[in-house]
Design a protein around this motif. Structure first.
Motif, PDB file in Angstrom:
ATOM      1  N   GLU A  49       0.810  -1.213   0.000  1.00 52.15           N
ATOM      2  CA  GLU A  49       0.000   0.000   0.000  1.00 52.15           C
ATOM      3  C   GLU A  49       0.849   1.270   0.000  1.00 52.15           C
ATOM      4  N   VAL A  50       1.974   1.252   0.684  1.00 54.67           N
ATOM      5  CA  VAL A  50       2.862   2.415   0.675  1.00 54.67           C
ATOM      6  C   VAL A  50       3.563   2.525  -0.667  1.00 54.67           C
ATOM      7  N   GLY A  51       3.958   1.393  -1.236  1.00 54.86           N
ATOM      8  CA  GLY A  51       4.615   1.396  -2.536  1.00 54.86           C
ATOM      9  C   GLY A  51       6.112   1.651  -2.430  1.00 54.86           C
ATOM     10  N   PHE A 158       2.279  11.854   1.517  1.00 49.51           N
ATOM     11  CA  PHE A 158       1.107  11.241   2.147  1.00 49.51           C
ATOM     12  C   PHE A 158       1.397  10.730   3.548  1.00 49.51           C
ATOM     13  N   LEU A 159       0.313  10.586   4.291  1.00 50.48           N
ATOM     14  CA  LEU A 159       0.306   9.947   5.601  1.00 50.48           C
ATOM     15  C   LEU A 159      -0.175   8.522   5.418  1.00 50.48           C
ATOM     16  N   TYR A 160       0.516   7.573   6.029  1.00 48.95           N
ATOM     17  CA  TYR A 160       0.070   6.184   5.992  1.00 48.95           C
ATOM     18  C   TYR A 160      -0.021   5.666   7.419  1.00 48.95           C
ATOM     19  N   LEU A 161      -1.166   5.098   7.734  1.00 47.66           N
ATOM     20  CA  LEU A 161      -1.441   4.569   9.064  1.00 47.66           C
ATOM     21  C   LEU A 161      -1.875   3.119   8.954  1.00 47.66           C
ATOM     22  N   ALA A 162      -1.277   2.251   9.735  1.00 49.89           N
ATOM     23  CA  ALA A 162      -1.740   0.869   9.888  1.00 49.89           C
ATOM     24  C   ALA A 162      -1.994   0.650  11.369  1.00 49.89           C
ATOM     25  N   GLU A 163      -3.160   0.125  11.719  1.00 46.83           N
ATOM     26  CA  GLU A 163      -3.528  -0.009  13.125  1.00 46.83           C
ATOM     27  C   GLU A 163      -4.383  -1.242  13.370  1.00 46.83           C
ATOM     28  N   PHE A 164      -4.421  -1.637  14.641  1.00 50.44           N
ATOM     29  CA  PHE A 164      -5.381  -2.644  15.061  1.00 50.44           C
ATOM     30  C   PHE A 164      -6.768  -2.017  15.041  1.00 50.44           C
ATOM     31  N   GLU A 231      -7.209   8.687   0.498  1.00 47.84           N
ATOM     32  CA  GLU A 231      -7.081   7.886  -0.722  1.00 47.84           C
ATOM     33  C   GLU A 231      -7.755   6.533  -0.556  1.00 47.84           C
ATOM     34  N   PHE A 232      -7.592   5.931   0.605  1.00 46.86           N
ATOM     35  CA  PHE A 232      -8.286   4.672   0.871  1.00 46.86           C
ATOM     36  C   PHE A 232      -8.333   4.400   2.365  1.00 46.86           C
ATOM     37  N   LEU A 233      -9.295   3.586   2.729  1.00 45.33           N
ATOM     38  CA  LEU A 233      -9.390   2.998   4.067  1.00 45.33           C
ATOM     39  C   LEU A 233      -9.638   1.518   3.841  1.00 45.33           C
ATOM     40  N   HIS A 234      -8.669   0.689   4.179  1.00 43.87           N
ATOM     41  CA  HIS A 234      -8.783  -0.753   3.988  1.00 43.87           C
ATOM     42  C   HIS A 234      -8.911  -1.459   5.339  1.00 43.87           C
ATOM     43  N   GLU A 235      -9.786  -2.438   5.403  1.00 46.97           N
ATOM     44  CA  GLU A 235      -9.929  -3.251   6.600  1.00 46.97           C
ATOM     45  C   GLU A 235      -9.378  -4.654   6.302  1.00 46.97           C
ATOM     46  N   PRO A 265     -13.221  -7.187  10.860  1.00 48.77           N
ATOM     47  CA  PRO A 265     -11.912  -6.561  10.648  1.00 48.77           C
ATOM     48  C   PRO A 265     -11.082  -6.581  11.925  1.00 48.77           C
ATOM     49  N   LEU A 266      -9.837  -7.043  11.814  1.00 48.95           N
ATOM     50  CA  LEU A 266      -8.928  -7.089  12.948  1.00 48.95           C
ATOM     51  C   LEU A 266      -7.880  -5.976  12.870  1.00 48.95           C
ATOM     52  N   MET A 267      -7.643  -5.466  11.686  1.00 48.98           N
ATOM     53  CA  MET A 267      -6.718  -4.352  11.469  1.00 48.98           C
ATOM     54  C   MET A 267      -7.293  -3.453  10.378  1.00 48.98           C
ATOM     55  N   TYR A 268      -6.750  -2.247  10.270  1.00 47.72           N
ATOM     56  CA  TYR A 268      -7.128  -1.377   9.159  1.00 47.72           C
ATOM     57  C   TYR A 268      -5.927  -0.535   8.760  1.00 47.72           C
ATOM     58  N   SER A 269      -5.982  -0.005   7.558  1.00 48.23           N
ATOM     59  CA  SER A 269      -4.919   0.871   7.063  1.00 48.23           C
ATOM     60  C   SER A 269      -5.530   2.020   6.289  1.00 48.23           C
ATOM     61  N   LEU A 270      -4.838   3.134   6.322  1.00 49.34           N
ATOM     62  CA  LEU A 270      -5.353   4.375   5.729  1.00 49.34           C
ATOM     63  C   LEU A 270      -4.220   5.114   5.045  1.00 49.34           C
ATOM     64  N   LYS A 271      -4.507   5.672   3.890  1.00 46.48           N
ATOM     65  CA  LYS A 271      -3.558   6.532   3.188  1.00 46.48           C
ATOM     66  C   LYS A 271      -4.249   7.842   2.849  1.00 46.48           C
TER      67      LYS A 271
END
Length: 281
Positions: A49-51, A158-164, A231-235, A265-271
């Motif tokens: 996702e970060v690339g 961009f900001l990238y966040l990965a979290e529980f 840009e996205f919110l992925h679960e 969903p156990l985790m999510y990520s956001l860009k």
């Protein structure tokens, strides 16, 4: 237990993390020997996702002992900066960077509170501002966090966040099938559990922790209000540890619910990106 925010929440959390740094450095959970030998600590969905980060600057907020930070440097980031409020953690990260031959020009680490990041880090902005899992729960104010992070994103970056996923904090620990806590609770969660996720049996003294849960909608809204474009919110239906007793570890190292069990969903990520500045005509 839920409670009003203790006045010493920051000091209590720092003492807890300071004490656990040597346990994490020496233990099998982080496996520093394998990391030194080339193991990447990043999750596959994060790198996808970060690339490509080749030639880009990257700031890692709440970096702990710096493994993820240094993994991004190994993946080609031109300059990485890790920030954490625990001085022992920052010392450990600096020592590890030196062992890997990454000097301060490639990998620098700063000891500071995340809310003070804009004043503490060496550069005004970064192509990527990254924060890894298990970070937001230690902060009482996610709006202030988002404003701080957004201010450090370079135009076009961009900001990238990965979290529980915070939903997991609302469910029972045994099966993850019953709602037992309030998803929208805003009070602090104060705990006294000894040990550490990296070694449940470790002998520890500073066991008091103060944490908060932040619903996904609150996080997304805070990031958007800070001026970034989502840009996205992925679960994700995976966890990095057995959050519930019913989770099963797979060959890829992730924990999932057993086959046939309805998933959550156990985790999510956001860009979220910062618009490029328009040039005057």
């Amino acid at each position: 237990m839920y409670s009003p925010i203790p006045r010493d929440w920051r000091e209590a959390n720092r003492a807890r993390w300071d004490e656990r740094v040597p346990i994490h450095v020496a233990g099998h959970f982080y496996d520093l020997d394998a990391f030194r030998a080339g193991r990447d600590s990043l999750r596959d969905f994060e790198t996808a996702e970060v690339g490509d980060v080749t030639g880009r600057s990257l700031l890692h907020l709440q970096c702990h002992i710096g493994l993820d930070t240094l993994s991004w440097a190994r993946r080609g980031a031109s300059h990485v900066v890790g920030l954490d409020f625990s001085e022992p953690a920052v010392d450990a990260a600096r020592a590890l960077a030196a062992e890997l031959g990454l000097g301060p020009d490639r990998a620098a680490f700063v000891a500071a509170d995340v809310y003070d990041a804009a004043e503490a880090v060496p550069d005004l902005s970064y192509d990527v501002v990254y924060t890894g899992v298990g970070a937001l729960n230690w902060l009482p104010d996610v709006v202030r966090w988002a404003e701080t992070a957004a201010a450090l994103v370079a135009p076009g970056g961009f900001l990238y966040l990965a979290e529980f996923h915070p939903l997991t904090d609302s469910l029972d620990d045994a099966t993850g099938s019953r709602v037992t806590h309030d998803y929208f609770a805003r009070d602090a969660w104060v705990d006294e559990t000894p040990g550490t996720y990296a070694d449940l049996d470790a002998q520890t003294v500073h066991n008091r922790s103060v944490e908060w849960q932040h619903p996904v909608g609150e996080v997304v809204s805070a990031v958007a209000a800070a001026g970034l474009r989502i840009e996205f919110l992925h679960e994700h239906d995976v966890s990095l540890f057995p959050r519930f007793g019913s989770l099963v570890r797979h060959e890829d190292g992730y924990f999932r619910f057993p086959a046939g069990r309805p998933r959550i969903p156990l985790m999510y990520s956001l860009k979220a990106t910062k618009p490029r500045q328009r040039t005057a005509v």
